[in-house]
Write a protein that holds these residues in place. Structure first.
Motif, PDB file in Angstrom:
ATOM      1  N   LYS A 110     -47.774 -24.438  11.976  1.00 43.96           N
ATOM      2  CA  LYS A 110     -48.007 -25.773  11.431  1.00 43.96           C
ATOM      3  C   LYS A 110     -49.308 -26.350  11.957  1.00 43.96           C
ATOM      4  CE  LYS A 110     -43.147 -26.930  10.959  1.00 43.96           C
ATOM      5  NZ  LYS A 110     -42.042 -27.724  11.531  1.00 43.96           N
TER       6      LYS A 110
ATOM      7  N   GLU B  78     -52.287 -24.880  10.146  1.00 36.56           N
ATOM      8  CA  GLU B  78     -52.391 -25.456   8.810  1.00 36.56           C
ATOM      9  C   GLU B  78     -52.860 -26.907   8.869  1.00 36.56           C
ATOM     10  OE1 GLU B  78     -52.368 -24.975   4.794  1.00 36.56           O
ATOM     11  OE2 GLU B  78     -51.930 -23.444   6.279  1.00 36.56           O
TER      12      GLU B  78
ATOM     13  N   THR C  94     -46.310 -29.253  18.045  1.00 33.62           N
ATOM     14  CA  THR C  94     -45.701 -28.665  16.859  1.00 33.62           C
ATOM     15  C   THR C  94     -45.759 -27.149  16.996  1.00 33.62           C
ATOM     16  OG1 THR C  94     -45.760 -28.632  14.449  1.00 33.62           O
ATOM     17  CG2 THR C  94     -47.873 -28.728  15.569  1.00 33.62           C
TER      18      THR C  94
ATOM     19  N   LEU D 179     -44.722 -22.014   5.064  1.00 33.99           N
ATOM     20  CA  LEU D 179     -43.921 -22.675   6.098  1.00 33.99           C
ATOM     21  C   LEU D 179     -42.449 -22.812   5.720  1.00 33.99           C
ATOM     22  CD1 LEU D 179     -46.436 -25.503   7.085  1.00 33.99           C
ATOM     23  CD2 LEU D 179     -46.083 -23.325   8.239  1.00 33.99           C
TER      24      LEU D 179
ATOM     25  N   ARG E  37     -43.702 -29.277   1.684  1.00 25.74           N
ATOM     26  CA  ARG E  37     -44.845 -28.830   2.491  1.00 25.74           C
ATOM     27  C   ARG E  37     -45.956 -29.870   2.470  1.00 25.74           C
ATOM     28  NH1 ARG E  37     -45.111 -24.199   0.301  1.00 25.74           N
ATOM     29  NH2 ARG E  37     -46.721 -24.639  -1.221  1.00 25.74           N
TER      30      ARG E  37
END
Length: 112
Positions: A36, A39, A32, A6, A13
């Motif tokens: 992201k 994740e 978002t 990212l 992170r």
């Protein structure tokens, strides 16, 4: 943590994922970027699984990751009991449009 960097170093992170996880549990739905959100799905589902366990050790592990005690309390008392009969798949990603400034793919991630 997963495999996406990212564009940040490790500490930034990790802080980002902790903040996004806290916001998702607090509000139930956040907007978002797609990367992201993908994740975040992993860490949010791990936190809900800890909430389903419900014991003191799980609560302490959740407090080590989520810094807001009121969010952890709501995770264990309100959010996790809704998923007691569900084996994973607690989040949903809904794609939106592109962000105006840099054309990044935006999406919503929400608790099912």
């Amino acid at each position: 943590m997963g495999y996406r960097k990212l564009g940040r170093n490790t500490g930034a992170r990790r802080a980002l994922m902790r903040h996004l996880t806290t916001a998702l549990i607090r509000y139930g739905r956040i907007e978002t970027t797609e990367q992201k959100a993908k994740e975040l799905r992993s860490t949010a589902e791990k936190m809900i699984t800890l909430g389903k366990q419900g014991d003191l050790a799980a609560r302490r592990m959740a407090l080590a990751y989520i810094m807001d005690e009121t969010v952890v309390k709501s995770l264990f008392d309100e959010v996790a009991p809704k998923y007691k009969d569900r084996n994973g798949g607690y989040t949903r990603i809904i794609k939106g449009g592109n962000r105006r400034g840099d054309a990044a793919q935006m999406c919503y991630i929400e608790l099912v």
